[in-house]
Scaffold this motif. Structure first.
Motif, PDB file in Angstrom:
ATOM      1  N   ALA A  37      -2.905 -20.377   6.155  1.00 56.68           N
ATOM      2  CA  ALA A  37      -2.830 -21.673   6.819  1.00 56.68           C
ATOM      3  C   ALA A  37      -2.938 -22.860   5.862  1.00 56.68           C
ATOM      4  CB  ALA A  37      -3.935 -21.772   7.872  1.00 56.68           C
ATOM      5  N   ARG A  38      -2.955 -22.607   4.565  1.00 53.19           N
ATOM      6  CA  ARG A  38      -3.083 -23.714   3.612  1.00 53.19           C
ATOM      7  C   ARG A  38      -1.834 -24.593   3.619  1.00 53.19           C
ATOM      8  NH1 ARG A  38      -3.825 -20.981  -1.901  1.00 53.19           N
ATOM      9  NH2 ARG A  38      -2.424 -19.448  -0.915  1.00 53.19           N
ATOM     10  N   ASP A  39      -1.982 -25.805   3.090  1.00 52.90           N
ATOM     11  CA  ASP A  39      -0.860 -26.743   3.011  1.00 52.90           C
ATOM     12  C   ASP A  39       0.068 -26.432   1.838  1.00 52.90           C
ATOM     13  OD1 ASP A  39      -1.719 -28.156   5.217  1.00 52.90           O
ATOM     14  OD2 ASP A  39      -2.891 -29.569   4.038  1.00 52.90           O
ATOM     15  N   ARG A  40      -0.438 -25.729   0.853  1.00 53.48           N
ATOM     16  CA  ARG A  40       0.377 -25.436  -0.329  1.00 53.48           C
ATOM     17  C   ARG A  40      -0.160 -24.186  -1.014  1.00 53.48           C
ATOM     18  NH1 ARG A  40       3.651 -28.646  -3.530  1.00 53.48           N
ATOM     19  NH2 ARG A  40       3.092 -30.414  -2.175  1.00 53.48           N
ATOM     20  N   GLY A  41       0.722 -23.329  -1.500  1.00 53.25           N
ATOM     21  CA  GLY A  41       0.233 -22.163  -2.216  1.00 53.25           C
ATOM     22  C   GLY A  41       1.271 -21.071  -2.351  1.00 53.25           C
ATOM     23  N   LEU A  42       0.818 -19.976  -2.960  1.00 54.95           N
ATOM     24  CA  LEU A  42       1.626 -18.774  -3.149  1.00 54.95           C
ATOM     25  C   LEU A  42       0.813 -17.577  -2.671  1.00 54.95           C
ATOM     26  CD1 LEU A  42       2.876 -19.436  -6.805  1.00 54.95           C
ATOM     27  CD2 LEU A  42       4.211 -19.736  -4.712  1.00 54.95           C
ATOM     28  N   SER A  43       1.501 -16.539  -2.235  1.00 59.72           N
ATOM     29  CA  SER A  43       0.794 -15.334  -1.807  1.00 59.72           C
ATOM     30  C   SER A  43       1.688 -14.127  -2.018  1.00 59.72           C
ATOM     31  CB  SER A  43       0.381 -15.430  -0.331  1.00 59.72           C
ATOM     32  OG  SER A  43       1.516 -15.484   0.502  1.00 59.72           O
ATOM     33  N   ALA A  44       1.051 -12.975  -2.160  1.00 54.86           N
ATOM     34  CA  ALA A  44       1.780 -11.713  -2.308  1.00 54.86           C
ATOM     35  C   ALA A  44       0.890 -10.589  -1.804  1.00 54.86           C
ATOM     36  CB  ALA A  44       2.165 -11.464  -3.769  1.00 54.86           C
ATOM     37  N   ASP A  45       1.499  -9.594  -1.192  1.00 53.63           N
ATOM     38  CA  ASP A  45       0.739  -8.436  -0.727  1.00 53.63           C
ATOM     39  C   ASP A  45       1.584  -7.185  -0.874  1.00 53.63           C
ATOM     40  OD1 ASP A  45       1.939  -7.635   2.137  1.00 53.63           O
ATOM     41  OD2 ASP A  45       1.905  -9.811   2.004  1.00 53.63           O
ATOM     42  N   LEU A  46       0.915  -6.077  -1.112  1.00 54.05           N
ATOM     43  CA  LEU A  46       1.569  -4.788  -1.282  1.00 54.05           C
ATOM     44  C   LEU A  46       0.701  -3.716  -0.655  1.00 54.05           C
ATOM     45  CD1 LEU A  46       3.758  -2.936  -2.564  1.00 54.05           C
ATOM     46  CD2 LEU A  46       2.283  -2.825  -4.589  1.00 54.05           C
ATOM     47  N   SER A  47       1.326  -2.836   0.117  1.00 48.18           N
ATOM     48  CA  SER A  47       0.596  -1.711   0.702  1.00 48.18           C
ATOM     49  C   SER A  47       1.448  -0.458   0.602  1.00 48.18           C
ATOM     50  CB  SER A  47       0.234  -1.984   2.173  1.00 48.18           C
ATOM     51  OG  SER A  47       1.394  -2.113   2.960  1.00 48.18           O
ATOM     52  N   ALA A  48       0.764   0.681   0.535  1.00 50.79           N
ATOM     53  CA  ALA A  48       1.438   1.982   0.436  1.00 50.79           C
ATOM     54  C   ALA A  48       0.774   2.955   1.389  1.00 50.79           C
ATOM     55  CB  ALA A  48       1.375   2.510  -0.993  1.00 50.79           C
ATOM     56  N   ARG A  49       1.597   3.801   2.004  1.00 51.08           N
ATOM     57  CA  ARG A  49       1.110   4.826   2.924  1.00 51.08           C
ATOM     58  C   ARG A  49       1.661   6.176   2.470  1.00 51.08           C
ATOM     59  NH1 ARG A  49      -0.456   2.885   7.922  1.00 51.08           N
ATOM     60  NH2 ARG A  49       0.402   4.727   8.979  1.00 51.08           N
ATOM     61  N   TYR A  50       0.761   7.102   2.217  1.00 54.37           N
ATOM     62  CA  TYR A  50       1.151   8.442   1.755  1.00 54.37           C
ATOM     63  C   TYR A  50       0.737   9.465   2.795  1.00 54.37           C
ATOM     64  CZ  TYR A  50       1.386  12.712  -1.011  1.00 54.37           C
ATOM     65  OH  TYR A  50       1.682  13.982  -1.456  1.00 54.37           O
ATOM     66  N   ARG A  51       1.715  10.203   3.303  1.00 53.35           N
ATOM     67  CA  ARG A  51       1.444  11.177   4.354  1.00 53.35           C
ATOM     68  C   ARG A  51       0.907  12.476   3.756  1.00 53.35           C
ATOM     69  NH1 ARG A  51       2.615  11.505   9.553  1.00 53.35           N
ATOM     70  NH2 ARG A  51       3.892   9.622   9.457  1.00 53.35           N
ATOM     71  N   LEU A  52      -0.375  12.742   3.988  1.00 52.43           N
ATOM     72  CA  LEU A  52      -0.992  13.974   3.525  1.00 52.43           C
ATOM     73  C   LEU A  52      -0.610  15.152   4.410  1.00 52.43           C
ATOM     74  CD1 LEU A  52      -4.559  12.567   2.777  1.00 52.43           C
ATOM     75  CD2 LEU A  52      -2.765  13.067   1.118  1.00 52.43           C
ATOM     76  N   SER A  53      -0.443  14.889   5.707  1.00 53.28           N
ATOM     77  CA  SER A  53      -0.032  15.909   6.662  1.00 53.28           C
ATOM     78  C   SER A  53       0.550  15.180   7.866  1.00 53.28           C
ATOM     79  CB  SER A  53      -1.221  16.791   7.079  1.00 53.28           C
ATOM     80  OG  SER A  53      -2.170  16.031   7.802  1.00 53.28           O
ATOM     81  N   ARG A  54       0.935  15.937   8.866  1.00 52.15           N
ATOM     82  CA  ARG A  54       1.515  15.316  10.052  1.00 52.15           C
ATOM     83  C   ARG A  54       0.549  14.366  10.731  1.00 52.15           C
ATOM     84  NH1 ARG A  54       1.483  16.219  15.471  1.00 52.15           N
ATOM     85  NH2 ARG A  54       3.376  15.655  16.647  1.00 52.15           N
ATOM     86  N   SER A  55      -0.752  14.626  10.612  1.00 48.73           N
ATOM     87  CA  SER A  55      -1.743  13.845  11.343  1.00 48.73           C
ATOM     88  C   SER A  55      -2.702  13.074  10.437  1.00 48.73           C
ATOM     89  CB  SER A  55      -2.553  14.759  12.264  1.00 48.73           C
ATOM     90  OG  SER A  55      -3.208  15.767  11.523  1.00 48.73           O
ATOM     91  N   LEU A  56      -2.432  13.038   9.117  1.00 50.38           N
ATOM     92  CA  LEU A  56      -3.350  12.369   8.201  1.00 50.38           C
ATOM     93  C   LEU A  56      -2.565  11.570   7.165  1.00 50.38           C
ATOM     94  CD1 LEU A  56      -6.438  12.296   7.986  1.00 50.38           C
ATOM     95  CD2 LEU A  56      -6.271  14.026   6.186  1.00 50.38           C
ATOM     96  N   ILE A  57      -2.906  10.283   7.005  1.00 55.29           N
ATOM     97  CA  ILE A  57      -2.196   9.388   6.100  1.00 55.29           C
ATOM     98  C   ILE A  57      -3.203   8.643   5.229  1.00 55.29           C
ATOM     99  CG2 ILE A  57      -0.685   7.368   5.950  1.00 55.29           C
ATOM    100  CD1 ILE A  57       0.512   8.164   8.610  1.00 55.29           C
ATOM    101  N   LEU A  58      -2.924   8.584   3.936  1.00 51.65           N
ATOM    102  CA  LEU A  58      -3.728   7.814   2.993  1.00 51.65           C
ATOM    103  C   LEU A  58      -3.087   6.435   2.830  1.00 51.65           C
ATOM    104  CD1 LEU A  58      -6.076   7.808   0.921  1.00 51.65           C
ATOM    105  CD2 LEU A  58      -4.406   8.562  -0.794  1.00 51.65           C
ATOM    106  N   VAL A  59      -3.879   5.381   2.939  1.00 47.38           N
ATOM    107  CA  VAL A  59      -3.361   4.015   2.838  1.00 47.38           C
ATOM    108  C   VAL A  59      -4.104   3.265   1.742  1.00 47.38           C
ATOM    109  CG1 VAL A  59      -2.667   3.923   5.253  1.00 47.38           C
ATOM    110  CG2 VAL A  59      -4.949   3.168   4.614  1.00 47.38           C
ATOM    111  N   ALA A  60      -3.392   2.368   1.060  1.00 38.37           N
ATOM    112  CA  ALA A  60      -3.998   1.535   0.010  1.00 38.37           C
ATOM    113  C   ALA A  60      -3.133   0.294  -0.162  1.00 38.37           C
ATOM    114  CB  ALA A  60      -4.103   2.307  -1.306  1.00 38.37           C
TER     115      ALA A  60
END
Length: 333
Positions: free
Chosen positions: A131-154
């Motif tokens: 909500a700032r009036d001026r700036g820069l931003s960046a984001d990165l996320s990764a999802r790794y599927r360990l199994s059909r029902s379990l996912i590692l996120v970072a």
């Protein structure tokens, strides 16, 4: 308003599944006042889909495209630029891609005006913008599927409140036994009584009733340090529930949402949410909202309400009423 309608109609050629949207809005506390808007979305051009809008606050243009990247996988790119009439620009670029079992999500932002200057309602979203009036931003996320029902996120975020997170997500499909049809229960009992071995090995027929999901992890950064936990439920009927919390030394946050179909009538949707996250420094810490849609005629009526308290301890709210219509309906004589 007339200029916006003329723009929408001029783009009718090659519209495909495009829609036009007309709306009015009002805000108080932040960028207060009323306004009107007209826009078009889903217009097929330049190998992707284009959206454009004009309002009494800003002009907006967006472009989205899907890409095939063999042998890696698929990717999508979505960019938006908004020019505020009071001065300043907000530009956002987001991309997603799959690389084998890994799903990546990257976002970049640059702005010389606040989010409220182009769309006051966005300030009260469940996931708030910077909500700032001026700036820069960046984001990165990764999802790794360990199994059909379990996912590692970072992932992580670079902004006025740089932070990172790591965690795990899981899900469980919920089922229930299918009730026997009338007249079949006795026959089934007789057959298994004649063959006890078959009765022991035959599994009852089941049907899905929904999905239970959970998540847990750690978030750390400037002004935030704590463990995260959440739970959600998605029913086959369309009902969705979600609750998440962040707790740590001098850090606390909680968000929740509920959504359901057909509450306001056949084909309608209704979603309510609330968030209290005093650890946030780039977005409003207290946010609540209601989102609803209802089919009306050939189009769809929409209502969005949002409000809360900003980091500067200012109360505010915003409301928007819209009507979306397939572009082909507008262009027909």
């Amino acid at each position: 308003m007339g200029r916006g309608a003329a723009l929408a109609l001029a783009l009718a050629g090659g519209a495909g599944a495009a829609t036009v949207e007309f709306g009015v809005s009002y805000a108080a506390g932040i960028a207060g006042g009323g306004g009107a808007q007209v826009g078009i979305s889903g217009l097929e051009a330049l190998g992707g889909r284009i959206s454009a809008g004009l309002s009494t606050r800003a002009a907006t243009v967006g472009y989205a495209r899907g890409l095939a990247l063999p042998p890696l996988g698929a990717a999508t790119v979505n960019g938006t630029v908004a020019l505020a009439w009071r001065g300043g620009v907000r530009a956002d670029l987001r991309g997603t891609a799959t690389v084998g079992p890994v799903a990546l999500n990257l976002g970049l932002g640059a702005f010389t005006t606040s989010a409220a200057s182009t769309d006051p309602l966005s300030v009260w979203a469940l996931t708030p913008p910077d909500a700032r009036d001026r700036g820069l931003s960046a984001d990165l996320s990764a999802r790794y599927r360990l199994s059909r029902s379990l996912i590692l996120v970072a992932g992580g975020e670079l902004s006025v409140q740089t932070q990172g997170f790591v965690g795990v997500e899981g899900r469980r499909d919920l089922t229930r036994p299918v009730p026997p049809q009338e007249g079949t229960g006795a026959a089934a009992s007789d057959s298994t009584a004649n063959d006890p071995a078959e009765a022991e090995t035959t599994e009852p027929e089941t049907e899905p009733v929904g999905t239970l999901n959970w998540r847990a992890g750690v978030r750390a950064g400037q002004g935030v340090l704590g463990v995260t936990a959440g739970v959600g439920y998605a029913a086959e009927s369309g009902l969705n529930l979600g609750l998440d919390a962040l707790v740590g030394p001098r850090t606390f946050g909680i968000t929740g949402s509920v959504g359901a179909p057909d509450v306001l009538g056949a084909g309608s949707t209704l979603r309510l949410y609330a968030a209290y996250e005093p650890w946030r420094t780039s977005g409003a810490p207290l946010r609540t909202g209601v989102e609803a849609t209802l089919p009306v005629g050939s189009g769809e009526f929409g209502l969005n309400l949002g409000g809360g308290r900003t980091g500067a301890d200012t109360l505010g709210y915003a409301a928007r009423v819209t009507y979306r219509l397939p572009l082909e309906s507008v262009s027909q004589p």
